[in-house]
Design a protein around this motif. Structure first.
Motif, PDB file in Angstrom:
ATOM      1  N   UNK A 149     -42.657  22.129   8.014  1.00  0.00           N
ATOM      2  CA  UNK A 149     -42.254  21.618   9.324  1.00  0.00           C
ATOM      3  C   UNK A 149     -41.275  22.580  10.012  1.00  0.00           C
ATOM      4  N   UNK A 150     -40.636  23.451   9.250  1.00  0.00           N
ATOM      5  CA  UNK A 150     -39.556  24.283   9.795  1.00  0.00           C
ATOM      6  C   UNK A 150     -39.983  25.186  10.950  1.00  0.00           C
ATOM      7  N   UNK A 151     -41.176  25.758  10.960  1.00  0.00           N
ATOM      8  CA  UNK A 151     -41.555  26.586  12.118  1.00  0.00           C
ATOM      9  C   UNK A 151     -41.577  25.807  13.437  1.00  0.00           C
ATOM     10  N   UNK A 152     -41.861  24.509  13.356  1.00  0.00           N
ATOM     11  CA  UNK A 152     -41.818  23.657  14.544  1.00  0.00           C
ATOM     12  C   UNK A 152     -40.397  23.162  14.784  1.00  0.00           C
ATOM     13  N   UNK A 153     -39.713  22.811  13.692  1.00  0.00           N
ATOM     14  CA  UNK A 153     -38.391  22.195  13.788  1.00  0.00           C
ATOM     15  C   UNK A 153     -37.358  23.144  14.383  1.00  0.00           C
ATOM     16  N   UNK A 154     -37.354  24.408  13.954  1.00  0.00           N
ATOM     17  CA  UNK A 154     -36.283  25.332  14.338  1.00  0.00           C
ATOM     18  C   UNK A 154     -36.201  25.542  15.853  1.00  0.00           C
TER      19      UNK A 154
END
Length: 393
Positions: free
Chosen positions: A208-213
């Motif tokens: 999820x981090x590529x979207x979250x950041x």
């Protein structure tokens, strides 16, 4: 099928309860110059008082973020109203830094409880005829309440007696009415036989981090702008624009929250791929106008900056929240959403305290312009991250 009069009444009653509670959290905004003058506070102390609110919100989100699923919506809404009433009582007591800090923390706890619980309750209580608009109504109740606080407190403190007390007396009356609405509302949660009250974990899965950041960076920038207006705008209005009318200060902050609501509602009409980038662009343009307003001491530019940056914040927030939720595994959506909100409420507090410190050492004008540049850089970083992530597509 038409909704029964009772179901529609309960739906709007709980939505108005949401408005009342969130309104209570921003009532002190136009009163900060009065506290500063009467109690001799520096600009740093004013921002610390404001930031105490975020401590309460984050604490409530982490400790009780999932409790309404276990013990029900009504008990949690009632608890939120108790904390809101306690905050109003403490502000009425007043008398120094301690009570003001305590009042803000209690107000933050009430907001932390209501942010999740009331949103879900409004959606679950929506009659079939209103189901498609329930989320937007909950959003409007949340942001509209936040905007009404400065507007109401500003007008009462400017034109009626008891400038730092009357708005909290009115708040207690409205909380009493809201308590009746919550007592009459049906329970909508399917409570387990053995409730498990646990703290809400905070983490973001690797996938999820590529979207979250980028969403979190844009959200951080947008909520920092909300913090700037609700904590520092009264000082800007009085010391830079030489406008000490509390009602006018409240109206400027109200305009920002109205613009945010418009952005949140209107973002659904944009292409999904363009929502977050366009929100970042509007945020950059809006904060540039705010910086120009501070530099040129222009009320017109400040109003325009509030509108543009508010719309950008609303679009970026709703788009970022939607993207993060869609990218999260179903079993971890609550955890990721809570993490996202913690980032946002850190943004509404720590940067503003930095502005207060800078204002005391460098001056309010330099602090405001420097803060605006920092927010614009953050929004630009988020925009570039989004564009680079989509380039292979």
């Amino acid at each position: 099928m038409a909704a029964s009069p009772r179901s529609a009444t309960m739906f709007f009653a709980v939505a108005l309860t949401f408005v009342v509670t969130m309104m209570g959290t921003t009532l002190p905004t136009p009163l900060y110059p009065i506290y500063q003058q009467n109690l001799g506070f520096s600009q740093l102390i004013i921002t610390v008082i404001f930031a105490a609110y975020a401590v309460g919100v984050i604490g409530a989100l982490v400790v009780a973020g999932s409790w309404s699923d276990q013990i029900g919506r009504r008990p949690m809404l009632a608890a939120g109203l108790v904390f809101s009433a306690a905050s109003a009582v403490v502000f009425l007591w007043g008398g120094g830094l301690g009570p003001l800090l305590l009042g803000r923390v209690l107000s933050g706890i009430s907001a932390g409880i209501f942010t999740g619980t009331a949103t879900v309750a409004v959606v679950e209580l929506a009659p079939a005829a209103w189901a498609g608009s329930a989320t937007l109504i909950a959003t409007a109740a949340n942001m509209g309440g936040l905007g009404l606080g400065p507007l109401v407190a500003g007008a009462l403190s400017q034109y009626l007696p008891w400038p730092v007390h009357l708005c909290f007396i009115l708040d207690l009356v409205l909380i009493g009415v809201a308590a009746v609405a919550v007592a009459c509302a049906p329970e909508t949660a399917a409570r387990p036989a053995r409730p498990r009250l646990r703290m809400q974990p905070l983490s973001v899965p690797a996938e999820v981090r590529p979207v979250f950041v980028p969403a979190a960076i844009a959200g951080f920038a947008g909520f920092a702008v909300l913090g700037l207006f609700t904590a520092i705008a009264p000082a800007f209005m009085g010391k830079i624009l030489q406008l000490s009318n509390h009602a006018l200060t409240g109206a400027v902050v109200f305009l920002l929250f109205v613009a945010s609501t418009v952005g949140q509602i209107g973002q659904s009409k944009l292409s999904e791929r363009l929502r977050l980038p366009l929100g970042c662009v509007a945020l950059i343009g809006g904060i540039a106008l705010v910086a120009a307003a501070i530099g040129m001491a222009s009320l017109m530019l400040l109003l325009l900056g509030a509108i543009v940056s508010g719309i950008g914040q609303g679009v970026a927030f709703r788009a970022g929240m939607g993207a993060v939720t869609a990218a999260s595994p179903p079993e971890r959506r609550g955890e990721v959403a809570s993490t996202f909100f913690v980032v946002l409420y850190v943004a509404i507090s720590i940067p503003v305290v930095g502005v207060g410190l800078a204002a005391d050492t460098l001056g309010l004008r330099v602090a405001g312009i420097s803060f605006s540049i920092a927010v614009a850089i953050l929004a630009t970083v988020a925009l570039i991250s989004l564009l680079l992530r989509r380039r292979p597509d």
